[in-house]
Design a protein around this motif. Structure first.
Motif, PDB file in Angstrom:
ATOM      1  N   ARG A 278       0.847  -1.511  -0.171  1.00 51.47           N
ATOM      2  CA  ARG A 278      -0.497   0.074   0.178  1.00 51.47           C
ATOM      3  C   ARG A 278       0.942   1.317  -0.115  1.00 51.47           C
ATOM      4  O   ARG A 278       1.038   2.282  -1.052  1.00 51.47           O
ATOM      5  N   LEU A 279       2.133   1.179   1.186  1.00 53.83           N
ATOM      6  CA  LEU A 279       3.239   2.043   0.939  1.00 53.83           C
ATOM      7  C   LEU A 279       3.301   3.071   0.002  1.00 53.83           C
ATOM      8  O   LEU A 279       4.112   4.060  -0.093  1.00 53.83           O
ATOM      9  N   TRP A 280       3.859   1.899  -1.072  1.00 55.08           N
ATOM     10  CA  TRP A 280       5.270   2.087  -1.678  1.00 55.08           C
ATOM     11  C   TRP A 280       4.498   3.358  -2.531  1.00 55.08           C
ATOM     12  O   TRP A 280       5.781   4.270  -3.140  1.00 55.08           O
ATOM     13  N   ALA A 281       3.119   3.269  -2.448  1.00 53.88           N
ATOM     14  CA  ALA A 281       3.291   4.669  -4.065  1.00 53.88           C
ATOM     15  C   ALA A 281       2.615   5.772  -2.922  1.00 53.88           C
ATOM     16  O   ALA A 281       1.638   6.888  -3.756  1.00 53.88           O
ATOM     17  N   HIS A 282       3.309   6.213  -1.793  1.00 50.66           N
ATOM     18  CA  HIS A 282       2.445   6.865  -1.023  1.00 50.66           C
ATOM     19  C   HIS A 282       3.417   7.964  -0.057  1.00 50.66           C
ATOM     20  O   HIS A 282       3.436   9.105   0.415  1.00 50.66           O
ATOM     21  N   ASN A 283       4.342   8.275  -0.803  1.00 48.63           N
ATOM     22  CA  ASN A 283       5.949   8.758  -0.928  1.00 48.63           C
ATOM     23  C   ASN A 283       6.308   8.860   0.368  1.00 48.63           C
ATOM     24  O   ASN A 283       6.127  10.604   1.170  1.00 48.63           O
ATOM     25  N   ILE A 284       6.335   7.836   1.008  1.00 48.91           N
ATOM     26  CA  ILE A 284       6.463   7.995   3.145  1.00 48.91           C
ATOM     27  C   ILE A 284       7.974   7.697   3.023  1.00 48.91           C
ATOM     28  O   ILE A 284       8.662   7.198   2.296  1.00 48.91           O
TER      29      ILE A 284
END
Ligand SMILES: NC(=O)c1ccc[n+]([C@@H]2O[C@H](COP(=O)([O-])OP(=O)(O)OC[C@H]3O[C@@H](n4cnc5c(N)ncnc54)[C@H](O)[C@@H]3O)[C@@H](O)[C@H]2O)c1
Ligand SMILES: [Zn+2]
Ligand SMILES: [Zn+2]
Length: 344
Positions: A278-284
């Motif tokens: 999920r987080l790979w695309a969230h620029n975190i």
């Protein structure tokens, strides 16, 4: 002299221990005036930190007065009042030069870990010149005990790594002493919202008096839904993990906004999930850190100028002779409402 000795998992005793001596020319021996107990001492007592050998005096926080210095110590002399850093540093190795004192190749977390610590009448401090801080005259020495570990920890691992900004939204998961230290020091940067999340209503109440703008009891309410509702469905710019269990690390991933930062502070003893699907695309950004105590001189100035009041974290006081009672009070924080207990 007396010291609180770790005797293996679940066992500790206040015992007669040898008076520390100068072993290296860079050592100092410090008479302890005030010390305290850390969550990490409880981890050691549970057997979570096997690098601590039975027979070790615990404690890595405190203030005291210099009793004796080795020949190579030039910054301090007998009678100086000093703040003890939980991290000892040689000041010369590759990591010390980079300000990563916790990874010092010859020191690091030694006190109450690999050598005898501060929960005693006296302690030997290695690399005294670079591991002690002079206490300016007239300061509240008891309050400065909070600067040995928890304030630099909350600030360095939580606030600095978490890139707290003016106007940003911050969530701090865990309102223990470290989470509360992050709460106090996050306010240097004037974030718009600081949401405190814990299971303990007393600690959440304390957090409100310390400057939290909202609180969430994650035992009673759905913390993810609440944080989303409080942030217009976006999540927070900074999520600080100050508990150290898989559930709270996952909670941080569920409440961080796209572009945000998760700053892990908690000591994790078991593996925890990272939802990259999920987080790979969230620029975190995800950060981890062992406290370096590199900001202690700066924090000392903020205390001196009354921008920071660490005294607020102290709830109980005991004599060294009653340290077992101090441990019991600290261990049962939910009942006793203890935050930090002072010994000495
Ligand atoms: N990275 C470092 O260098 C460093 C240094 C010192 C301490 N630590 C770690 O920081 C963490 C916090 O330290 P502390 O002394 O404040 O600990 P603490 O145990 O006093 O506080 C933890 C808080 O988390 C709350 N909590 C427990 N489970 C929870 C859950 N499921 N959801 C929400 N809240 C929950 C507890 O009620 C408590 O208030 C510990 O893991 C400690 O070992 C890290
Ligand atoms: Zn500690
Ligand atoms: Zn070093």
């Amino acid at each position: 002299m007396k010291g609180l000795v770790y005797r293996g998992p679940g066992k500790k005793a206040l015992e007669e221990v040898p008076h520390p001596r100068i072993e290296q020319p860079t050592d100092a021996v410090v008479k302890i005036l005030r010390t305290t107990i850390c969550g990490s001492d409880l981890h050691i007592l549970k057997g979570d930190v096997p690098t601590v050998k039975p027979g070790t005096v615990l404690g890595h926080e405190g203030v005291g007065v210099i009793e004796e210095v080795g020949q190579a110590v030039s910054a301090f002399r007998k009678g100086d009042h000093v703040l003890i850093s939980c991290i000892s540093s040689c000041g010369r190795c590759e990591y010390c030069k980079r300000g990563m004192y916790s990874h010092c190749s010859v020191a690091g977390w030694m006190l109450g870990h690999t050598i005898h610590g501060t929960q005693a009448e006296y302690v030997r401090i290695p690399f005294a010149d670079t591991s002690l801080h002079r206490i300016p005259d007239g300061m509240d020495e008891e309050a400065l005990v909070m600067l040995s570990d928890i304030l630099p920890t909350g600030f360095e691992c939580g606030v600095l790594n978490g890139k707290v900004q003016p106007g940003s939204t911050v969530a701090i998961v865990g309102a223990g002493p470290v989470g509360l230290a992050a709460l106090l020091t996050a306010q240097f940067y004037s974030p718009a919202e600081i949401i405190m999340i814990d299971l303990d209503d007393n600690r959440l109440e304390v957090a409100l008096t310390f400057g939290a703008t909202k609180t969430v009891n994650s035992g009673r309410e759905n913390a993810v839904e609440r944080v989303m509702a409080l942030t217009g469905g976006i999540g927070v710019d900074t999520a600080i993990e100050a508990v150290g269990i898989p559930a709270t690390f996952v909670l941080c991933q569920d409440i961080v906004a796209p572009g945000g930062t998760i700053a892990n502070v908690g000591v994790h003893g078991t593996k925890a999930d990272l939802h990259l699907e999920r987080l790979w695309a969230h620029n975190i950004t995800l950060t981890t850190r062992l406290v370096d105590t590199v900001t202690t001189p700066m924090l000392l100035k903020t205390v001196q100028s009354k921008k920071l009041d660490p005294q607020r974290l102290i709830t109980h006081r005991f004599a060294l002779a009653d340290i077992l009672e101090a441990y019991e009070t600290f261990e049962k924080a939910a009942q006793t409402r203890a935050l930090k207990v002072i010994i000495g």
